[in-house]
Design a protein around this motif. Structure first.
Motif, PDB file in Angstrom:
ATOM      1  N   LYS A   1       0.834  -1.206   0.000  1.00 46.65           N
ATOM      2  CA  LYS A   1       0.000   0.000   0.000  1.00 46.65           C
ATOM      3  C   LYS A   1       0.868   1.256   0.000  1.00 46.65           C
ATOM      4  O   LYS A   1       0.647   2.208   0.740  1.00 46.65           O
ATOM      5  CB  LYS A   1      -0.965   0.029   1.193  1.00 46.65           C
ATOM      6  N   LYS A   2       1.891   1.247  -0.868  1.00 44.79           N
ATOM      7  CA  LYS A   2       2.821   2.365  -0.978  1.00 44.79           C
ATOM      8  C   LYS A   2       3.056   2.648  -2.458  1.00 44.79           C
ATOM      9  O   LYS A   2       3.357   1.743  -3.225  1.00 44.79           O
ATOM     10  CB  LYS A   2       4.142   2.013  -0.296  1.00 44.79           C
ATOM     11  N   LEU A   3       2.904   3.916  -2.834  1.00 40.72           N
ATOM     12  CA  LEU A   3       3.164   4.301  -4.214  1.00 40.72           C
ATOM     13  C   LEU A   3       4.656   4.501  -4.424  1.00 40.72           C
ATOM     14  O   LEU A   3       5.335   5.090  -3.600  1.00 40.72           O
ATOM     15  CB  LEU A   3       2.434   5.606  -4.553  1.00 40.72           C
ATOM     16  N   ARG A   4       5.171   3.997  -5.528  1.00 39.58           N
ATOM     17  CA  ARG A   4       6.575   4.189  -5.869  1.00 39.58           C
ATOM     18  C   ARG A   4       6.750   5.522  -6.587  1.00 39.58           C
ATOM     19  O   ARG A   4       5.835   6.032  -7.218  1.00 39.58           O
ATOM     20  CB  ARG A   4       7.064   3.054  -6.765  1.00 39.58           C
ATOM     21  N   GLU A   5       7.954   6.055  -6.512  1.00 40.97           N
ATOM     22  CA  GLU A   5       8.235   7.331  -7.154  1.00 40.97           C
ATOM     23  C   GLU A   5       8.102   7.208  -8.672  1.00 40.97           C
ATOM     24  O   GLU A   5       8.635   6.294  -9.283  1.00 40.97           O
ATOM     25  CB  GLU A   5       9.647   7.798  -6.817  1.00 40.97           C
ATOM     26  N   HIS A   6       7.382   8.159  -9.257  1.00 46.17           N
ATOM     27  CA  HIS A   6       7.212   8.245 -10.709  1.00 46.17           C
ATOM     28  C   HIS A   6       8.106   9.366 -11.225  1.00 46.17           C
ATOM     29  O   HIS A   6       8.264  10.396 -10.575  1.00 46.17           O
ATOM     30  CB  HIS A   6       5.761   8.583 -11.060  1.00 46.17           C
ATOM     31  N   LYS A   7       8.673   9.162 -12.414  1.00 44.04           N
ATOM     32  CA  LYS A   7       9.519  10.186 -13.040  1.00 44.04           C
ATOM     33  C   LYS A   7       9.025  10.417 -14.467  1.00 44.04           C
ATOM     34  O   LYS A   7       8.647   9.471 -15.150  1.00 44.04           O
ATOM     35  CB  LYS A   7      10.972   9.703 -13.090  1.00 44.04           C
ATOM     36  N   PRO A   8       9.068  11.680 -14.927  1.00 40.14           N
ATOM     37  CA  PRO A   8       8.688  11.943 -16.322  1.00 40.14           C
ATOM     38  C   PRO A   8       9.636  11.235 -17.280  1.00 40.14           C
ATOM     39  O   PRO A   8      10.849  11.265 -17.087  1.00 40.14           O
ATOM     40  CB  PRO A   8       8.815  13.464 -16.460  1.00 40.14           C
ATOM     41  N   LEU A   9       9.091  10.600 -18.289  1.00 40.42           N
ATOM     42  CA  LEU A   9       9.904   9.902 -19.280  1.00 40.42           C
ATOM     43  C   LEU A   9      10.738  10.871 -20.110  1.00 40.42           C
ATOM     44  O   LEU A   9      11.871  10.588 -20.462  1.00 40.42           O
ATOM     45  CB  LEU A   9       9.006   9.061 -20.196  1.00 40.42           C
ATOM     46  N   SER A  10      10.183  12.049 -20.380  1.00 40.23           N
ATOM     47  CA  SER A  10      10.848  12.982 -21.290  1.00 40.23           C
ATOM     48  C   SER A  10      11.487  14.182 -20.600  1.00 40.23           C
ATOM     49  O   SER A  10      11.698  15.206 -21.217  1.00 40.23           O
ATOM     50  CB  SER A  10       9.858  13.459 -22.352  1.00 40.23           C
ATOM     51  N   GLY A  11      11.792  14.080 -19.323  1.00 42.05           N
ATOM     52  CA  GLY A  11      12.488  15.171 -18.638  1.00 42.05           C
ATOM     53  C   GLY A  11      11.602  16.016 -17.758  1.00 42.05           C
ATOM     54  O   GLY A  11      11.963  16.328 -16.638  1.00 42.05           O
ATOM     55  N   SER A  12      10.445  16.441 -18.253  1.00 43.50           N
ATOM     56  CA  SER A  12       9.516  17.224 -17.431  1.00 43.50           C
ATOM     57  C   SER A  12       8.094  16.922 -17.872  1.00 43.50           C
ATOM     58  O   SER A  12       7.864  16.415 -18.968  1.00 43.50           O
ATOM     59  CB  SER A  12       9.796  18.729 -17.549  1.00 43.50           C
ATOM     60  N   ARG A  13       7.143  17.264 -17.025  1.00 42.88           N
ATOM     61  CA  ARG A  13       5.729  17.027 -17.341  1.00 42.88           C
ATOM     62  C   ARG A  13       5.262  17.910 -18.486  1.00 42.88           C
ATOM     63  O   ARG A  13       4.313  17.583 -19.172  1.00 42.88           O
ATOM     64  CB  ARG A  13       4.869  17.274 -16.105  1.00 42.88           C
ATOM     65  N   ASP A  14       5.922  19.052 -18.701  1.00 43.30           N
ATOM     66  CA  ASP A  14       5.533  19.919 -19.810  1.00 43.30           C
ATOM     67  C   ASP A  14       5.932  19.328 -21.150  1.00 43.30           C
ATOM     68  O   ASP A  14       5.329  19.627 -22.170  1.00 43.30           O
ATOM     69  CB  ASP A  14       6.172  21.308 -19.651  1.00 43.30           C
ATOM     70  N   GLU A  15       6.967  18.476 -21.165  1.00 45.48           N
ATOM     71  CA  GLU A  15       7.460  17.884 -22.409  1.00 45.48           C
ATOM     72  C   GLU A  15       6.693  16.625 -22.802  1.00 45.48           C
ATOM     73  O   GLU A  15       6.719  16.223 -23.959  1.00 45.48           O
ATOM     74  CB  GLU A  15       8.940  17.539 -22.269  1.00 45.48           C
ATOM     75  N   GLY A  16       6.062  15.953 -21.846  1.00 45.22           N
ATOM     76  CA  GLY A  16       5.325  14.735 -22.169  1.00 45.22           C
ATOM     77  C   GLY A  16       4.564  14.204 -20.983  1.00 45.22           C
ATOM     78  O   GLY A  16       4.913  14.451 -19.834  1.00 45.22           O
ATOM     79  N   HIS A  17       3.522  13.468 -21.258  1.00 49.06           N
ATOM     80  CA  HIS A  17       2.627  12.940 -20.223  1.00 49.06           C
ATOM     81  C   HIS A  17       3.135  11.633 -19.610  1.00 49.06           C
ATOM     82  O   HIS A  17       2.805  11.307 -18.478  1.00 49.06           O
ATOM     83  CB  HIS A  17       1.235  12.726 -20.822  1.00 49.06           C
ATOM     84  N   ALA A  18       3.958  10.878 -20.339  1.00 50.58           N
ATOM     85  CA  ALA A  18       4.367   9.544 -19.896  1.00 50.58           C
ATOM     86  C   ALA A  18       5.252   9.594 -18.654  1.00 50.58           C
ATOM     87  O   ALA A  18       6.115  10.465 -18.514  1.00 50.58           O
ATOM     88  CB  ALA A  18       5.097   8.816 -21.020  1.00 50.58           C
ATOM     89  N   LEU A  19       5.021   8.651 -17.758  1.00 51.24           N
ATOM     90  CA  LEU A  19       5.800   8.506 -16.537  1.00 51.24           C
ATOM     91  C   LEU A  19       6.446   7.135 -16.496  1.00 51.24           C
ATOM     92  O   LEU A  19       5.937   6.187 -17.086  1.00 51.24           O
ATOM     93  CB  LEU A  19       4.900   8.649 -15.298  1.00 51.24           C
ATOM     94  N   VAL A  20       7.541   7.023 -15.784  1.00 49.91           N
ATOM     95  CA  VAL A  20       8.214   5.738 -15.583  1.00 49.91           C
ATOM     96  C   VAL A  20       8.516   5.583 -14.105  1.00 49.91           C
ATOM     97  O   VAL A  20       8.531   6.554 -13.346  1.00 49.91           O
ATOM     98  CB  VAL A  20       9.526   5.634 -16.404  1.00 49.91           C
ATOM     99  N   LEU A  21       8.747   4.347 -13.699  1.00 48.96           N
ATOM    100  CA  LEU A  21       9.201   4.069 -12.344  1.00 48.96           C
ATOM    101  C   LEU A  21      10.126   2.878 -12.393  1.00 48.96           C
ATOM    102  O   LEU A  21      10.189   2.151 -13.377  1.00 48.96           O
ATOM    103  CB  LEU A  21       8.040   3.851 -11.372  1.00 48.96           C
ATOM    104  N   ASP A  22      10.896   2.702 -11.311  1.00 46.79           N
ATOM    105  CA  ASP A  22      11.859   1.607 -11.272  1.00 46.79           C
ATOM    106  C   ASP A  22      11.180   0.295 -10.896  1.00 46.79           C
ATOM    107  O   ASP A  22      10.352   0.252  -9.989  1.00 46.79           O
ATOM    108  CB  ASP A  22      12.967   1.916 -10.253  1.00 46.79           C
TER     109      ASP A  22
END
Length: 136
Positions: A29-50
């Motif tokens: 019940k813990k969310l993992r850290e998400h990171k923008p795939l393309s550097g920032s949220r303004d550059e793209g909607h996609a997210l990645v996590l480890d």
């Protein structure tokens, strides 16, 4: 509690980017850290996590034929791959329930719930008057 219900409007296969998930990942019940795939949220909607195979993470595919349904808790690590098919779509109708505290936790991690959210996802602050600034 959260719940995401996805109805496969088209066949959802590995080739056209079906849902992928890590079994058992929601037990903490813990969310993992998400990171923008393309550097920032303004550059793209996609997210990645480890995903860490050394800790037991194994990615499974949720292949669904048209008309099939998947249901998962938001705590489950999940996402979808890109559609590599030039001749097939992968449309999915999604309904999701999340209480306010989950939405707030997701936003702290960088997850947006709408392409239209008026939030700067690098600072997590609302952009007041965004449409007026852009001349809309």
């Amino acid at each position: 509690a959260t719940c995401t219900f996805s109805l496969a409007v088209d066949d959802s296969l590995e080739e056209n980017g079906c849902l992928r998930y890590v079994p058992g990942s929601g037990l903490e019940k813990k969310l993992r850290e998400h990171k923008p795939l393309s550097g920032s949220r303004d550059e793209g909607h996609a997210l990645v996590l480890d995903v860490d195979e050394s800790k037991g993470d194994v990615v499974e595919l949720a292949i669904c034929r048209q008309g099939s349904v998947t249901v998962h808790d938001e705590w489950v690590v999940h996402g979808s791959g890109g559609n590599r098919c030039e001749d097939r779509q992968r449309r999915t109708y999604v309904l999701a329930y999340r209480p306010r505290e989950v939405v707030e936790a997701e936003r702290r991690l960088g997850f947006t719930h709408s392409h239209n959210d008026e939030v700067n996802w690098d600072t997590f602050e609302e952009e007041k008057g965004k449409n007026e600034k852009e001349g809309n």
